[in-house]
Design a protein around this motif. Structure first.
Motif, PDB file in Angstrom:
ATOM      1  N   GLY A 137       1.271  23.090  50.661  1.00 62.37           N
ATOM      2  CA  GLY A 137       2.506  22.937  49.901  1.00 62.37           C
ATOM      3  C   GLY A 137       3.608  22.347  50.753  1.00 62.37           C
ATOM      4  N   GLU A 138       4.674  21.995  50.093  1.00 57.87           N
ATOM      5  CA  GLU A 138       5.789  21.348  50.793  1.00 57.87           C
ATOM      6  C   GLU A 138       6.994  22.283  50.835  1.00 57.87           C
ATOM      7  OE1 GLU A 138       6.546  17.747  48.732  1.00 57.87           O
ATOM      8  OE2 GLU A 138       4.661  16.821  49.363  1.00 57.87           O
ATOM      9  N   GLY A 139       7.896  22.014  51.785  1.00 57.59           N
ATOM     10  CA  GLY A 139       9.171  22.710  51.844  1.00 57.59           C
ATOM     11  C   GLY A 139       9.077  24.118  52.394  1.00 57.59           C
ATOM     12  N   LYS A 144       8.207  27.797  53.136  1.00 55.64           N
ATOM     13  CA  LYS A 144       7.012  28.642  52.986  1.00 55.64           C
ATOM     14  C   LYS A 144       7.157  29.891  53.853  1.00 55.64           C
ATOM     15  CE  LYS A 144       4.522  24.981  53.656  1.00 55.64           C
ATOM     16  NZ  LYS A 144       3.454  24.004  53.890  1.00 55.64           N
ATOM     17  N   VAL A 178      10.342  25.843  57.118  1.00 59.95           N
ATOM     18  CA  VAL A 178      10.282  24.658  56.259  1.00 59.95           C
ATOM     19  C   VAL A 178       9.348  23.649  56.901  1.00 59.95           C
ATOM     20  CG1 VAL A 178      11.597  22.771  55.226  1.00 59.95           C
ATOM     21  CG2 VAL A 178      12.622  25.038  55.433  1.00 59.95           C
ATOM     22  N   SER A 179       8.287  23.316  56.197  1.00 55.63           N
ATOM     23  CA  SER A 179       7.341  22.334  56.726  1.00 55.63           C
ATOM     24  C   SER A 179       6.460  21.809  55.602  1.00 55.63           C
ATOM     25  CB  SER A 179       6.463  22.980  57.804  1.00 55.63           C
ATOM     26  OG  SER A 179       5.465  22.078  58.216  1.00 55.63           O
ATOM     27  N   ASP A 180       6.067  20.552  55.730  1.00 55.86           N
ATOM     28  CA  ASP A 180       5.125  19.973  54.765  1.00 55.86           C
ATOM     29  C   ASP A 180       3.692  20.085  55.266  1.00 55.86           C
ATOM     30  OD1 ASP A 180       7.259  19.342  53.240  1.00 55.86           O
ATOM     31  OD2 ASP A 180       7.402  17.265  53.911  1.00 55.86           O
ATOM     32  N   ARG A 181       3.551  20.632  56.449  1.00 62.42           N
ATOM     33  CA  ARG A 181       2.205  20.718  57.031  1.00 62.42           C
ATOM     34  C   ARG A 181       1.465  21.928  56.485  1.00 62.42           C
ATOM     35  NH1 ARG A 181       2.457  20.972  63.208  1.00 62.42           N
ATOM     36  NH2 ARG A 181       0.219  20.898  62.907  1.00 62.42           N
ATOM     37  N   SER A 182       0.156  21.923  56.690  1.00 59.68           N
ATOM     38  CA  SER A 182      -0.638  23.090  56.346  1.00 59.68           C
ATOM     39  C   SER A 182      -1.713  23.270  57.410  1.00 59.68           C
ATOM     40  CB  SER A 182      -1.281  22.915  54.968  1.00 59.68           C
ATOM     41  OG  SER A 182      -2.141  21.811  54.985  1.00 59.68           O
TER      42      SER A 182
END
Lengths: 231, 333
Positions: B227-229, B231, B243-247
């Motif tokens: 997911g984005e933003g 988490k 806040v991260s767009d990584r997984s």
């Protein structure tokens, strides 16, 4: 069929006999082709490298011009060059019209875009990290260019072959600025055209075969160069 | 040694680097951490003098590097790219390349090469060509090719990304051995924070072209959800908002200077608010601050504050404390 067979028989006998005229024409063709290819590649390969590696204003336009010049009709080049070299032209004073030098000049104008456009494509095909790595190891621009050229050696050899092919097979410019003068500016292509129009099919065929052999030998030589070393 | 000042660097109009200062001290070791696309490679290219910044200056020993001087200085710095390439020819010929550029040949070159080859265990590879090497071997040869040049500055972009742990260890040991013989400045871009902390004097984090200091405290290995933003990530018994767009696997870093310390929860925009007890206080080695350690439900966090603020809050070991920080303060590597 009989006509063709007769033509081949005469061509074979002329070649076996070592006809001096054929020999002279082949020699002149080879001289013109080697000089023109050398000049065209000496200027065209660095130009291609420059176009492929440097970012400057107008680069895209320059590449378009070079690529368009690939399809420039040989007779048009011959015609323009005739205008330039004729007595009333801007370079009339040097007296090159109807000399082998004029043919070389025409051939250079035709082969230069081939060398530049194809070498630009060849250099663009080299992994960009090669150039960057050479620079990071302290190489100057010349050594970097040489390193990139070594990596693109197969493609660059093909560029030289293509330039030679363009020069050796060209007839339009050679005919117009050379004048097809026997013993002076008669090349294999202009001679083939002349003897065919005169109905001497055997002579034309013999010259055509020599042209083919010449092209074959140059290709073999370049392939041998390509084949040396790998990895 | 080499320094970048007031740099704003653009590629095709897009700003890729934007910071006030980044310096590589003489004989220093600096680690540059950041995820892919953060701008690490571009920063290294500027330090290697391969490019000049769109705005700002490159300084060499305090003097601004002009375009004219750049060519000469480039022989004093070298860079090994993240995915290095070898030139056509054998490994030995590759190692000779930069030495030939510097007109070092024959016995002198052989001596230098032999020394580095021994350190990196490359002797069995010397006669091989690039298509006979694994990615890890290519990387080792590329590092050796840079080391033989004995430059004042060595820049390595993810030098151990294709190496296993043992090979990475050997590489760092070889670098240490080389530095013991001949001091030189090293900057290594890496996403392996643990490696960076092991050998670097200073660690700088790069995120979206901007630099920030990173300290060894508050680092957590986590598994980021997709997911984005914003988490929420579980660390021990607490949930940290980031806040991260990584997984997937990542390291979270919370700079101690970004943590607000209070006695009671504050009404603020901070997504992370943890109540705990002070476990220790220490004067910071650098600067005049105080480091406050606190146990937040089994997870130790460290905050940095001024001595005056610590005194005003009357913090004492065992006393209650609240740490607050914004989700955007959490760095993700």
């Amino acid at each position: 069929m009989e006509f063709l067979a007769e033509g081949f028989r005469r061509a074979w006998s002329l070649l076996i006999a070592g006809d001096s005229e054929i020999f002279g024409i082949a020699l002149l063709t080879l001289k013109v082709a080697v000089v023109a290819t050398t000049i065209a590649c000496a200027a065209g390969l660095p130009l291609g490298y420059f176009l492929a590696t440097r970012r400057f204003w107008g680069r895209r336009a320059a590449l378009t011009v070079v690529n368009t010049a690939l399809a420039f009709p040989t007779v048009v080049v011959g015609l323009l060059l005739y205008g330039v070299l004729s007595r009333r032209g801007p370079l009339g004073g040097i007296g090159w019209l109807y000399t082998w030098q004029a043919i070389v000049l025409g051939d250079v104008l035709l082969a230069l875009p081939v060398a530049a456009a194809l070498s630009a494509a060849a250099v663009q095909g080299v992994d960009p990290r090669i150039r960057r790595t050479a620079e990071t190891l302290g190489a100057g621009s010349w050594r970097t260019a040489w390193t990139v050229a070594r990596e693109a050696r197969f493609a660059l050899a093909a560029v030289i072959t293509a330039a030679f092919g363009q020069v050796v097979a060209e007839i339009g410019a050679a005919l117009i600025v050379g004048g097809n003068i026997r013993g002076q500016t008669r090349t294999l292509t202009t001679a083939v055209a002349l003897y065919t129009s005169q109905g001497d099919f055997g002579m034309a065929l013999a010259l055509g075969l020599v042209l083919l052999v010449l092209a074959l030998l140059v290709n073999i030589a370049l392939q041998a160069l390509q084949g040396r070393g790998s990895g | 040694m080499v320094e970048l000042r007031y740099v704003r660097h653009r590629y095709e109009g897009r700003v890729v680097l934007d910071f006030e200062q980044f310096g590589l001290p003489k004989n220093g070791t600096v680690a540059l951490v950041g995820h892919n696309g953060a701008g690490k490679s571009t920063l290294l290219r500027l330090l290697a003098l391969l490019e000049m910044p769109t705005e700002g200056h490159v300084l060499w020993n305090g003097t601004v590097v002009s375009n004219r001087a750049r060519g000469a200085l480039r022989s004093r710095v070298t860079l090994v790219e993240q995915r290095p390439v070898l030139f056509r020819g054998t490994v030995r010929e590759n190692l000779q390349y930069g030495l030939r550029v510097r007109d070092i040949r024959h016995a002198a070159a052989d001596g230098i090469i032999g020394d580095v080859v021994d350190k990196l265990g490359l002797a069995p590879l010397l006669t091989r060509r690039r298509n006979e090497l694994s990615d890890g071997e290519v990387q080792r040869v590329a590092v050796a090719r840079a080391l033989v040049l004995r430059t004042d500055v060595l820049l390595l972009d993810e030098p151990a990304s294709s190496a296993d742990r043992a090979a990475a260890g050997a590489l760092y040991r070889a670098l240490a051995a080389e530095r013991a013989e001949r001091p030189f400045a090293v900057c290594i871009a890496s996403h392996q924070l643990e490696d960076a902390y092991r050998w670097a004097d200073d660690i700088r984090a790069l995120a979206e072209g901007r630099l920030s200091p990173v300290t060894p405290e508050n680092l957590f290995r986590v598994d980021l959800p997709a997911g984005e933003g914003l988490k929420s990530v579980r660390v021990g018994n607490i949930q940290i908002a980031a806040v991260s767009d990584r997984s997937g696997a990542a390291v979270l870093a919370v700079p101690p200077t970004d943590i607000f310390v209070s006695r009671e929860p504050l009404a603020s925009s901070a997504r992370n608010v943890f109540k705990g007890r002070v476990t220790g206080m220490a004067i910071e080695q650098r600067g005049a601050g105080v480091q406050v350690r606190a146990d937040m439900g089994g997870v130790e966090l460290v905050a940095s504050m001024t001595a005056e603020a610590a005194r005003d809050l009357a913090l004492t070991p065992g006393g209650a404390v609240v740490f607050s920080f914004k989700a955007t303060a959490v760095r993700v590597f």
